[in-house]
Write a protein that holds these residues in place. Structure first.
Motif, short mmCIF file in Angstrom:
data_model
loop_
_atom_site.label_atom_id
_atom_site.label_comp_id
_atom_site.label_asym_id
_atom_site.label_seq_id
_atom_site.Cartn_x
_atom_site.Cartn_y
_atom_site.Cartn_z
N ARG A 295 0.84 -1.20 0.00
CA ARG A 295 0.00 0.00 0.00
C ARG A 295 0.87 1.25 0.00
NH1 ARG A 295 -4.57 -0.52 4.63
NH2 ARG A 295 -2.89 -1.45 5.87
N LEU A 296 0.35 2.30 -0.54
CA LEU A 296 1.06 3.58 -0.57
C LEU A 296 1.16 4.18 0.82
CD1 LEU A 296 2.25 6.06 -2.10
CD2 LEU A 296 -0.11 6.84 -2.43
N LEU A 297 0.08 4.12 1.59
CA LEU A 297 -0.03 4.91 2.81
C LEU A 297 0.19 4.16 4.10
CD1 LEU A 297 -3.23 6.96 1.85
CD2 LEU A 297 -0.83 7.59 1.52
N ARG A 298 -0.02 2.87 4.12
CA ARG A 298 0.00 2.14 5.39
C ARG A 298 0.81 0.86 5.30
NH1 ARG A 298 -3.70 3.37 9.50
NH2 ARG A 298 -5.30 4.90 8.96
N ASP A 299 1.42 0.54 6.43
CA ASP A 299 2.03 -0.77 6.62
C ASP A 299 0.93 -1.82 6.76
OD1 ASP A 299 4.77 0.23 8.83
OD2 ASP A 299 4.46 0.56 6.70
N PRO A 300 1.28 -3.11 6.67
CA PRO A 300 0.29 -4.16 6.93
C PRO A 300 -0.33 -4.00 8.32
CG PRO A 300 2.27 -5.11 5.98
CD PRO A 300 2.59 -3.68 6.31
N ASN A 301 -1.63 -4.22 8.39
CA ASN A 301 -2.33 -4.11 9.66
C ASN A 301 -3.50 -5.09 9.67
OD1 ASN A 301 -3.10 -3.14 12.18
ND2 ASN A 301 -4.33 -1.48 11.35
N PRO A 302 -3.20 -6.40 9.65
CA PRO A 302 -4.28 -7.39 9.57
C PRO A 302 -5.15 -7.36 10.81
CG PRO A 302 -2.20 -8.46 10.07
CD PRO A 302 -1.87 -7.03 9.74
N PRO A 303 -6.44 -7.47 10.67
CA PRO A 303 -7.32 -7.50 11.85
C PRO A 303 -6.94 -8.67 12.75
CG PRO A 303 -8.60 -7.13 9.86
CD PRO A 303 -7.22 -7.48 9.41
N PRO A 304 -6.86 -8.45 14.06
CA PRO A 304 -6.49 -9.53 14.99
C PRO A 304 -7.39 -10.74 14.83
CG PRO A 304 -6.48 -7.41 16.11
CD PRO A 304 -7.07 -7.17 14.76
N GLY A 305 -6.76 -11.92 14.75
CA GLY A 305 -7.52 -13.15 14.62
C GLY A 305 -7.93 -13.49 13.20
N SER A 306 -7.65 -12.62 12.25
CA SER A 306 -8.05 -12.87 10.87
C SER A 306 -7.01 -13.72 10.16
CB SER A 306 -8.23 -11.55 10.12
OG SER A 306 -6.97 -10.95 9.86
N ASN A 307 -7.41 -14.36 9.07
CA ASN A 307 -6.48 -15.14 8.26
C ASN A 307 -5.36 -14.28 7.69
OD1 ASN A 307 -5.74 -17.72 7.06
ND2 ASN A 307 -6.31 -16.80 5.10
N ALA A 308 -5.62 -12.97 7.55
CA ALA A 308 -4.62 -12.07 6.99
C ALA A 308 -3.35 -12.01 7.84
CB ALA A 308 -5.20 -10.66 6.83
N GLY A 349 -11.42 -3.71 5.29
CA GLY A 349 -12.54 -4.63 5.39
C GLY A 349 -12.21 -6.04 4.94
N ARG A 350 -10.99 -6.22 4.41
CA ARG A 350 -10.58 -7.54 3.94
C ARG A 350 -9.27 -7.97 4.59
NH1 ARG A 350 -7.32 -9.91 0.17
NH2 ARG A 350 -8.16 -11.76 -0.90
N ASP A 351 -8.22 -7.26 4.29
CA ASP A 351 -6.89 -7.53 4.86
C ASP A 351 -6.47 -6.49 5.88
OD1 ASP A 351 -6.48 -9.81 3.19
OD2 ASP A 351 -6.01 -8.45 1.53
N ALA A 352 -7.32 -5.50 6.10
CA ALA A 352 -7.04 -4.40 7.02
C ALA A 352 -8.36 -3.93 7.62
CB ALA A 352 -6.34 -3.25 6.28
N PRO A 353 -8.31 -3.19 8.71
CA PRO A 353 -9.55 -2.72 9.33
C PRO A 353 -10.36 -1.85 8.38
CG PRO A 353 -7.71 -2.47 10.84
CD PRO A 353 -7.12 -2.84 9.51
N ARG A 354 -11.66 -1.92 8.51
CA ARG A 354 -12.55 -1.13 7.66
C ARG A 354 -12.30 0.35 7.80
NH1 ARG A 354 -15.06 -1.94 3.22
NH2 ARG A 354 -15.89 -3.93 3.99
N ASP A 355 -11.87 0.81 9.00
CA ASP A 355 -11.68 2.25 9.19
C ASP A 355 -10.42 2.78 8.49
OD1 ASP A 355 -9.62 1.38 10.84
OD2 ASP A 355 -10.50 2.13 12.70
#
Length: 467
Positions: A295-308, A349-355
């Motif tokens: 991503r251009l703007l953010r580092d990885p931030n997978p939702p806790p407990g998600s497969n991501a 909403g998929r690999d990162a928080p919806r917000d």
């Protein structure tokens, strides 16, 4: 022989990995999320690259010699669940050159390691064409670091080798053999190489062919190759004035997702071919700094407990943060082509928080950060429009995100803030349905171009940008 990692259809899908790597006694390297707030990118400047050069001799400013990047890979860390490791094994890794030369240097990396990286031996040779481990007779060379055949890299560092005398043609495959004598977790990696590499038992770095215990489609501990001198078989004066490198900075589309493994059909590869064949510039390197899922703007931030959590670390640091290391720190870099933004739109909403949904203003400010960083170092920077994704299999598309994409693309085309524009959107979209990829260029997921799409992308790049 078993595959260690068959190429995933897309790094954004996220491969499923095995049990925890902590059995090797090393803590996993976590990548923290970078906050996105409008107007905060001014703090990201073109300072020194974040991974130190332990020998203080970056190839771009090499002492008395002009070094040009011919190949590069952008490093990432690995998920905590990734158990890939090596012990008393040799990695024979294949890379494809863009510029040719009469000598080379190799850059090793321990960027994300938490312990010293102990390398017992490194050798380089021309690779026999085809999907195998053999090298061209008479081309094998020892690679030294400060005169020694072994080297240890401290955590967080990279290091260039001493010069190696070897004729390096343009568009050649090189086999770089790295012997790792002790237990070494694969914690600095370029996950999706779209190139088959090999792991063999023991120190067989000098062998003309090796018997692999497994294969891999990733590059490990290898960050770059630079060359100097005229390309073999070329006029000594050919390409005079064009000894420079162009860095392709992007995500999985630049990385080569969905292209044929081992065929070097990523759009940066095709651009390198055009520069040689159409512009007569064998001295121009094209360096691929794409990372799947970036991503251009953010580092990885997978939702806790998600497969991501099992794959997101492979996405790499935010483009605005890694630009200094992956672009500005490249030998002879003079130009950069930027293709980033689709994952900023698609991941929330998929690999990162919806917000973490982004606005057009957010993305434009991120692009402006890259422009400032490039101009501060005297590079020319060219913006590429974001490709269409309606109908994609990953759920990236929404009407609201499409509106953001169109706004950002209009800004890239018309604002005049980039030094040049590459219209990948126009080159790949379906004229009858412009928010979709043309079917002939679609790899099948509605997001990634196939080999033909990569050809169309490279063909759309005005070569005059790089004069």
């Amino acid at each position: 022989m078993p595959d260690e990692a068959t190429p995933p259809p897309d790094p954004n899908h996220g491969p499923s990995r095995g049990p925890s790597r902590r059995s090797l006694g090393r803590a996993a390297v976590a990548v923290a999320a970078t906050p996105v707030l409008a107007g905060t990118w001014q703090a990201v400047t073109a300072t020194a690259a974040s991974a130190a050069e332990t020998d203080g001799a970056a190839a771009g400013g090499a002492q008395g010699r002009a070094w040009t990047g011919t190949w590069a890979a952008a490093e990432t860390t690995a998920p905590a669940s990734d158990t890939t490791a090596f012990a008393d094994q040799t990695l024979r890794q294949v890379v494809h050159t863009s510029a040719g030369g009469r000598a080379l240097r190799i850059r090793l990396t321990n960027r994300y390691g938490t312990e010293p990286l102990v390398v017992g031996e490194v050798r380089v040779a021309r690779s026999v064409p085809g999907d195998g481990t053999a090298v061209v007779p008479g081309t094998d060379r020892a690679v030294r670091f400060g005169g020694r055949t072994s080297v240890t890299l401290a955590p967080g560092t990279r290091r260039w080798s001493d010069p190696v005398s070897l004729d390096v043609p343009t568009a050649a495959d090189l086999a770089v053999s790295v012997y790792l004598p002790q237990a070494t977790p694969a914690d600095t990696v370029h996950r999706s190489a779209f190139q088959r590499n090999y792991v063999a038992a023991g120190n067989v770095a000098a062998k003309p062919a090796v018997e692999p215990v497994r294969s891999a489609t990733s590059w490990y501990f290898l960050a770059g190759i630079a060359v100097t001198g005229a390309a073999p078989g070329s006029d000594a004066g050919a390409g005079t004035g064009s000894r420079q490198a162009i860095v392709a900075f992007g995500d999985s589309i630049t990385d080569g997702s969905a292209t044929t493994v081992g065929a070097n059909r990523r759009w940066p590869d095709v651009l390198a071919r055009r520069l040689r064949d159409e512009a007569g510039r064998p001295g121009t390197g094209v360096l691929n700094a794409g990372i799947g899922g970036n991503r251009l703007l953010r580092d990885p931030n997978p939702p806790p407990g998600s497969n991501a959590e099992r794959y997101a670390p492979f996405f790499g640091e935010a483009g605005i943060r890694r630009f200094a290391r992956d672009v500005l720190d490249q030998p002879a870099a003079r130009h950069v082509v930027v293709l980033l933004g689709i994952n900023d739109l698609g991941h929330p909403g998929r690999d990162a928080p919806r917000d973490e949904e982004v606005t057009a203003a957010d993305l434009i400010n991120g692009h402006r950060s890259l422009i400032r960083q490039a101009h501060a170092r005297g590079l020319r920077i060219h913006g590429a429009t974001v490709l269409p994704v309606e109908g994609d299999d990953l759920g990236f598309y929404t009407p609201e995100r499409e509106e953001v994409r169109q706004t950002v693309n209009d800004w890239i085309r018309t604002a005049g803030e980039y030094d040049g524009t590459v219209d990948f959107d126009a080159a790949t979209r379906d004229p009858a349905h412009p928010s979709r990829l043309l079917a002939a260029y679609d790899s099948g997921d509605g997001l990634h171009p196939n080999d033909a799409g990569m050809e169309a992308m490279a063909a759309s790049i005005p070569l005059r940008l790089f004069t």
